[in-house]
Design a protein around this motif. Structure first.
Motif, PDB file in Angstrom:
ATOM      1  N   UNK A 167       0.828  -1.209   0.000  1.00  0.00           N
ATOM      2  CA  UNK A 167       0.000   0.000   0.000  1.00  0.00           C
ATOM      3  C   UNK A 167       0.863   1.260   0.000  1.00  0.00           C
ATOM      4  N   UNK A 168       1.848   1.314   0.880  1.00  0.00           N
ATOM      5  CA  UNK A 168       2.672   2.519   0.983  1.00  0.00           C
ATOM      6  C   UNK A 168       3.470   2.746  -0.298  1.00  0.00           C
ATOM      7  N   UNK A 173       4.366   6.254  -4.879  1.00  0.00           N
ATOM      8  CA  UNK A 173       4.682   6.319  -6.318  1.00  0.00           C
ATOM      9  C   UNK A 173       3.466   6.701  -7.157  1.00  0.00           C
ATOM     10  N   UNK A 174       2.434   7.231  -6.484  1.00  0.00           N
ATOM     11  CA  UNK A 174       1.232   7.722  -7.174  1.00  0.00           C
ATOM     12  C   UNK A 174       0.577   6.668  -8.059  1.00  0.00           C
ATOM     13  N   UNK A 175       0.449   5.457  -7.517  1.00  0.00           N
ATOM     14  CA  UNK A 175      -0.209   4.378  -8.273  1.00  0.00           C
ATOM     15  C   UNK A 175      -1.434   3.870  -7.513  1.00  0.00           C
ATOM     16  N   UNK A 176      -2.279   4.805  -7.091  1.00  0.00           N
ATOM     17  CA  UNK A 176      -3.471   4.432  -6.325  1.00  0.00           C
ATOM     18  C   UNK A 176      -4.635   4.027  -7.213  1.00  0.00           C
ATOM     19  N   UNK A 177      -4.445   4.091  -8.518  1.00  0.00           N
ATOM     20  CA  UNK A 177      -5.517   3.691  -9.429  1.00  0.00           C
ATOM     21  C   UNK A 177      -5.338   2.250  -9.912  1.00  0.00           C
ATOM     22  N   UNK A 178      -4.560   1.488  -9.161  1.00  0.00           N
ATOM     23  CA  UNK A 178      -4.304   0.085  -9.519  1.00  0.00           C
ATOM     24  C   UNK A 178      -5.618  -0.668  -9.642  1.00  0.00           C
TER      25      UNK A 178
END
Length: 197
Positions: A167-168, A173-178
């Motif tokens: 999660x962190x 790395x701004x990849x929360x749209x996985x």
């Protein structure tokens, strides 16, 4: 503000006065919302809450500690209980990514992590938070142990660290749209391992 209300918010020593603490947390949220992380200061919170800086520092030993309380107060992330560990962890990560993406909490938490790299008080506050989070996430693993879904000797907090690391890393790395498929694959690797049977 009336004298009675002002008197009710006065400090009662090292123990937090709930009304004063609520006023300070509310002020901290407002300052954060208006000024952002870079403009956030204990001085601004004290002014807005009509509280003394010594009172704030007595209850929150650092700016980071206060911000973590604000972060936790805003956090609305469900910890599912589907009676299946993989589904619980996938649901938790989806909820967490969505929360970080759709609120200011993700950027606040990212800034706290960054500050912890060079500030010992921020690092200590973040470590305390991580301990509590590890125990909470570990409860999903403990429930799976109780159901006989995973081995009794599995270290629930270590599994929680692996999930938090995923999660962190995505937050930083701004990849929360996985997509869900990727989250599900990562969880499967954690739960089932990657070695050949």
């Amino acid at each position: 503000m009336s004298e009675a209300a002002d008197a009710a918010r006065k400090s009662i020593g090292a123990r937090r006065n709930p009304e004063s603490a609520e006023a300070i947390l509310g002020a901290a949220e407002a300052v954060l919302s208006e000024a952002g992380y870079s403009g956030f200061s204990i001085e601004a919170v004290a002014r807005r809450a009509r509280a003394g800086k010594p009172t704030i520092y007595r209850w929150w030993p650092s700016k980071a500690a206060l911000l973590l309380d604000v972060y936790q107060r805003q956090k609305r992330v469900d910890t599912p209980d589907t009676e299946n560990l993989e589904e619980d962890l996938v649901g938790f990560l989806k909820n967490l990514f969505s929360h970080w993406r759709e609120t200011s909490s993700g950027s606040v938490f990212k800034s706290l992590i960054a500050e912890a790299q060079s500030d010992e008080t921020a690092a200590a506050a973040l470590a305390d938070y991580a301990r509590g989070r590890r125990a909470q996430t570990g409860q999903m693993v403990e429930r799976a142990k109780a159901r006989g879904e995973v081995a009794a000797d599995v270290d629930a907090e270590l599994v929680a660290d692996l999930v938090a690391s995923f999660a962190w890393t995505h937050l930083l790395t701004n990849r929360l749209d996985e997509d869900e498929a990727t989250i599900r694959t990562a969880v499967r690797y954690v739960v089932r391992g990657i070695a050949l049977a």
